[in-house]
Design a protein around this motif. Sequence first.
Motif, PDB file in Angstrom:
ATOM      1  N   VAL B 335      14.587   3.217  -0.401  1.00  0.00           N
ATOM      2  CA  VAL B 335      15.469   2.308  -1.146  1.00  0.00           C
ATOM      3  C   VAL B 335      16.446   1.592  -0.198  1.00  0.00           C
ATOM      4  CG1 VAL B 335      17.228   2.196  -2.951  1.00  0.00           C
ATOM      5  CG2 VAL B 335      15.249   3.689  -3.225  1.00  0.00           C
ATOM      6  N   ASP B 336      16.941   2.338   0.802  1.00  0.00           N
ATOM      7  CA  ASP B 336      17.949   1.742   1.682  1.00  0.00           C
ATOM      8  C   ASP B 336      17.352   0.853   2.776  1.00  0.00           C
ATOM      9  OD1 ASP B 336      16.779   3.931   2.682  1.00  0.00           O
ATOM     10  OD2 ASP B 336      18.574   4.868   3.490  1.00  0.00           O
ATOM     11  N   ASP B 337      16.032   0.620   2.732  1.00  0.00           N
ATOM     12  CA  ASP B 337      15.423  -0.261   3.731  1.00  0.00           C
ATOM     13  C   ASP B 337      15.485  -1.728   3.323  1.00  0.00           C
ATOM     14  OD1 ASP B 337      14.687   1.852   5.340  1.00  0.00           O
ATOM     15  OD2 ASP B 337      12.743   2.096   4.367  1.00  0.00           O
ATOM     16  N   ALA B 338      15.835  -1.981   2.070  1.00  0.00           N
ATOM     17  CA  ALA B 338      15.767  -3.354   1.548  1.00  0.00           C
ATOM     18  C   ALA B 338      16.601  -4.318   2.381  1.00  0.00           C
ATOM     19  CB  ALA B 338      16.218  -3.364   0.092  1.00  0.00           C
ATOM     20  N   CYS B 339      17.821  -3.905   2.742  1.00  0.00           N
ATOM     21  CA  CYS B 339      18.731  -4.799   3.470  1.00  0.00           C
ATOM     22  C   CYS B 339      18.114  -5.252   4.789  1.00  0.00           C
ATOM     23  CB  CYS B 339      20.043  -4.081   3.758  1.00  0.00           C
ATOM     24  SG  CYS B 339      20.954  -3.798   2.264  1.00  0.00           S
ATOM     25  N   ASP B 340      17.454  -4.316   5.476  1.00  0.00           N
ATOM     26  CA  ASP B 340      16.875  -4.663   6.779  1.00  0.00           C
ATOM     27  C   ASP B 340      15.740  -5.666   6.629  1.00  0.00           C
ATOM     28  OD1 ASP B 340      18.548  -2.881   8.276  1.00  0.00           O
ATOM     29  OD2 ASP B 340      17.409  -1.250   7.364  1.00  0.00           O
ATOM     30  N   LEU B 341      14.951  -5.510   5.564  1.00  0.00           N
ATOM     31  CA  LEU B 341      13.868  -6.474   5.328  1.00  0.00           C
ATOM     32  C   LEU B 341      14.441  -7.848   4.968  1.00  0.00           C
ATOM     33  CD1 LEU B 341      11.039  -4.605   3.392  1.00  0.00           C
ATOM     34  CD2 LEU B 341      11.091  -5.315   5.759  1.00  0.00           C
ATOM     35  N   LEU B 353       5.292  -7.390   2.372  1.00  0.00           N
ATOM     36  CA  LEU B 353       5.387  -5.934   2.354  1.00  0.00           C
ATOM     37  C   LEU B 353       4.233  -5.369   1.551  1.00  0.00           C
ATOM     38  CD1 LEU B 353       7.033  -3.254   2.804  1.00  0.00           C
ATOM     39  CD2 LEU B 353       8.038  -3.689   0.578  1.00  0.00           C
ATOM     40  N   VAL B 354       3.409  -4.555   2.212  1.00  0.00           N
ATOM     41  CA  VAL B 354       2.343  -3.844   1.506  1.00  0.00           C
ATOM     42  C   VAL B 354       2.818  -2.399   1.372  1.00  0.00           C
ATOM     43  CG1 VAL B 354      -0.055  -3.106   1.582  1.00  0.00           C
ATOM     44  CG2 VAL B 354       0.574  -5.366   2.407  1.00  0.00           C
ATOM     45  N   ALA B 355       3.050  -1.976   0.153  1.00  0.00           N
ATOM     46  CA  ALA B 355       3.674  -0.668  -0.063  1.00  0.00           C
ATOM     47  C   ALA B 355       2.747   0.273  -0.841  1.00  0.00           C
ATOM     48  CB  ALA B 355       4.977  -0.848  -0.819  1.00  0.00           C
ATOM     49  N   PRO B 356       2.168   1.270  -0.148  1.00  0.00           N
ATOM     50  CA  PRO B 356       1.459   2.315  -0.890  1.00  0.00           C
ATOM     51  C   PRO B 356       2.462   2.971  -1.844  1.00  0.00           C
ATOM     52  CG  PRO B 356       1.081   2.522   1.473  1.00  0.00           C
ATOM     53  CD  PRO B 356       2.171   1.525   1.294  1.00  0.00           C
ATOM     54  N   ASP B 357       2.126   3.023  -3.117  1.00  0.00           N
ATOM     55  CA  ASP B 357       3.102   3.423  -4.144  1.00  0.00           C
ATOM     56  C   ASP B 357       3.423   4.920  -4.057  1.00  0.00           C
ATOM     57  OD1 ASP B 357       4.604   3.830  -6.337  1.00  0.00           O
ATOM     58  OD2 ASP B 357       3.274   2.805  -7.751  1.00  0.00           O
ATOM     59  N   PRO B 358       4.636   5.269  -3.594  1.00  0.00           N
ATOM     60  CA  PRO B 358       4.959   6.687  -3.452  1.00  0.00           C
ATOM     61  C   PRO B 358       5.190   7.370  -4.806  1.00  0.00           C
ATOM     62  CG  PRO B 358       6.848   5.356  -2.822  1.00  0.00           C
ATOM     63  CD  PRO B 358       5.754   4.400  -3.160  1.00  0.00           C
ATOM     64  N   VAL B 359       5.687   6.595  -5.781  1.00  0.00           N
ATOM     65  CA  VAL B 359       5.986   7.197  -7.096  1.00  0.00           C
ATOM     66  C   VAL B 359       4.680   7.642  -7.760  1.00  0.00           C
ATOM     67  CG1 VAL B 359       7.038   6.807  -9.351  1.00  0.00           C
ATOM     68  CG2 VAL B 359       8.016   5.729  -7.320  1.00  0.00           C
ATOM     69  N   ALA B 379      12.220   6.784 -11.409  1.00  0.00           N
ATOM     70  CA  ALA B 379      11.820   6.359 -10.057  1.00  0.00           C
ATOM     71  C   ALA B 379      11.148   4.995 -10.094  1.00  0.00           C
ATOM     72  CB  ALA B 379      10.878   7.384  -9.454  1.00  0.00           C
ATOM     73  N   ARG B 380      10.347   4.757 -11.147  1.00  0.00           N
ATOM     74  CA  ARG B 380       9.662   3.453 -11.255  1.00  0.00           C
ATOM     75  C   ARG B 380      10.666   2.328 -11.505  1.00  0.00           C
ATOM     76  NH1 ARG B 380       4.976   6.123 -14.014  1.00  0.00           N
ATOM     77  NH2 ARG B 380       3.462   6.310 -12.342  1.00  0.00           N
ATOM     78  N   LEU B 381      11.681   2.629 -12.321  1.00  0.00           N
ATOM     79  CA  LEU B 381      12.724   1.627 -12.565  1.00  0.00           C
ATOM     80  C   LEU B 381      13.447   1.278 -11.263  1.00  0.00           C
ATOM     81  CD1 LEU B 381      14.239   2.845 -15.940  1.00  0.00           C
ATOM     82  CD2 LEU B 381      13.202   0.619 -15.505  1.00  0.00           C
ATOM     83  N   GLU B 382      13.756   2.321 -10.534  1.00  0.00           N
ATOM     84  CA  GLU B 382      14.446   2.135  -9.256  1.00  0.00           C
ATOM     85  C   GLU B 382      13.585   1.302  -8.311  1.00  0.00           C
ATOM     86  OE1 GLU B 382      17.165   5.268  -6.883  1.00  0.00           O
ATOM     87  OE2 GLU B 382      15.033   5.660  -6.781  1.00  0.00           O
ATOM     88  N   ARG B 383      12.311   1.598  -8.317  1.00  0.00           N
ATOM     89  CA  ARG B 383      11.336   0.900  -7.463  1.00  0.00           C
ATOM     90  C   ARG B 383      11.213  -0.574  -7.896  1.00  0.00           C
ATOM     91  NH1 ARG B 383       9.354   2.572  -2.646  1.00  0.00           N
ATOM     92  NH2 ARG B 383       7.526   1.344  -2.228  1.00  0.00           N
TER      93      ARG B 383
END
Lengths: 162, 426
Positions: B335-341, B353-359, B379-383
């Motif tokens: 979640v905290d990586d968003a700012c860097d991207l 961003l290709v994200a294998p879905d961790p949830v 978790a899905r809402l957060e995602r």
Amino acid sequence: MTIRTLSVSGIALAALLLIVANIAVGRFSWALAALLLGGTWLALGRGRPVVAGIGFAGLIILAALGTGASQPLLWMMTAAVVALVAWDLDHFLAVTESGEQVYNRVTLERIHLRRLLAVAVAGVVLAIIAGSVDLRFGLVAALSLGLLSLFALRSVVRNLKR
Amino acid sequence: MSRSLLLVLLIYGLVLAGLITLRGELLVLALPLLLYLGASLVYRPSAVHLSVDRRLDASRVIEGQPVRVTLSITNLGAPLENLQIGEVIPSGLRVIEGETRVVGALGADEGVELAYTVAGPRGLYGFSDVRVSAGDTFDLQTEQIVERSGGRVFVLPQVEKLSRAMIRPRRTRIFAGLVPARRGGPGVEFFGVREYQSGDSRRWINQRVSARFSGEIYVNEFEQERAVDIGLILDARHSANVLGGDHSLFEKSVQATATLADAFLTGGNRVGLFIYGGSVSWTYPGYGKVQRERILQALARARIQQSPVFEGLDLLPARLFPIRSQLVMVSPLRVDDACDLIRLRARGYRVLLVAPDPVDAEVRLLEGRKGVEVAARIARLERAHLNRRLAQAGVRVLEWRTEVPFQVGVGGVLAQLPLWERGPGR
């Protein structure tokens, strides 16, 4: 006759020789010990070097005790030699079975059995000859010989380690 | 206890007991054992001189494919009566069939061959040692030798074939490729209309526009297609990849990166790879099949790394990638990586961003447990919120439910540009 049969027969024969010899002189506890050692070796010792070593050492010690208890030397000698042969074949079998492939199996077995037979026959013959020789020496000579044997064996061990 | 030591102890015990008790029978009993020991000394092997040669039928295979290994050992010295040879299999590889241990007698100049097949997971495997034990007939004295014979095999990650991977960075290279370049010229897609110039094909004349203006002829212009610079970033951080119970999404990320690298290189682009997580692993950008091999080999070696320094994405060395080029990050993302991207996007990079879905992966692991459903919803809402934030900043996010193949899950979406990236001006 396969190596396995020879090995199993050797263990059984060595134990049997000691059992019969001890029963003949009425030492039932020693006969039971021989039975236990032979049985354990046969039942658990296959492929377990520690158990096989205990079985072998136990039978040799029983043979040595037997000579001390005035049992026939030739009988005890035969039991010790058969135990040695069985111990060797047991190990040989374990080594060959550990390999997924045995290269030159016939040559390997032939060389091994020939050498083992030569050692066993020579050992028995030498023991018979040595048994007929009568040497007498006192305590000092015995201690000197003991010291000599200590050095000799130490050099053998060093040689083995090298 | 070794056999020789047991034998020596027995002999010594018998001799000592015989001398102490002054009983010759005990000495006599020691004689066969002494002879046995003596014979082993006499017949012990002289110097062992072997030649070892290992051959592998392939130096690179795809995950799951077997490799046939042949090990030839030739005796260059005196005959060896009791030889035990054991192949040392690199950790991770498993033997499917064949023999890795041989026991036997080897004459002078005689050779023995071991052949076996191995397979294993992605990685670089180096073969090196062969354990040899040469002993006397009775195996009382053995000489342990480690012979060396090199050989290595790359087990590369599986690559899926993507029909097309559409990207549209702002900067293109001068070479022809498949990415629309926002410039008029030879191409396929309509780009605009301009006045007729000498040399233009008559087939390009736009009749409708030309009819509006008397005396002037207008032709259609097409959008040029060129190669682009693409920087692939594989997230190898432990904190981003490892789920509960030591299950990891990293293998999926590696697979996705390999597939994307293959697709981009097939399109004629210049592709580089950076593996982020600990030690710097940078595959310099390049073109074509050689670069594909370099990237696959780098991916074969890639491992999850745990480093407190690289916990966040803030240390990502963006300067490695040409400015305004396309960055493709493969990461389950925290979640905290968003700012860097978003910061990367602000510096002018196109970010995919290709994200294998961790949830989804974690829910499958915890299936049936109490409270999982509610936790998954949260978790899905957060995602979803994270993805929306990224999308608002211009980062294109492709979530991949790893239970379906990459081509099925992401390939279709990747084959077309999002609406907001289409059009000549974008």
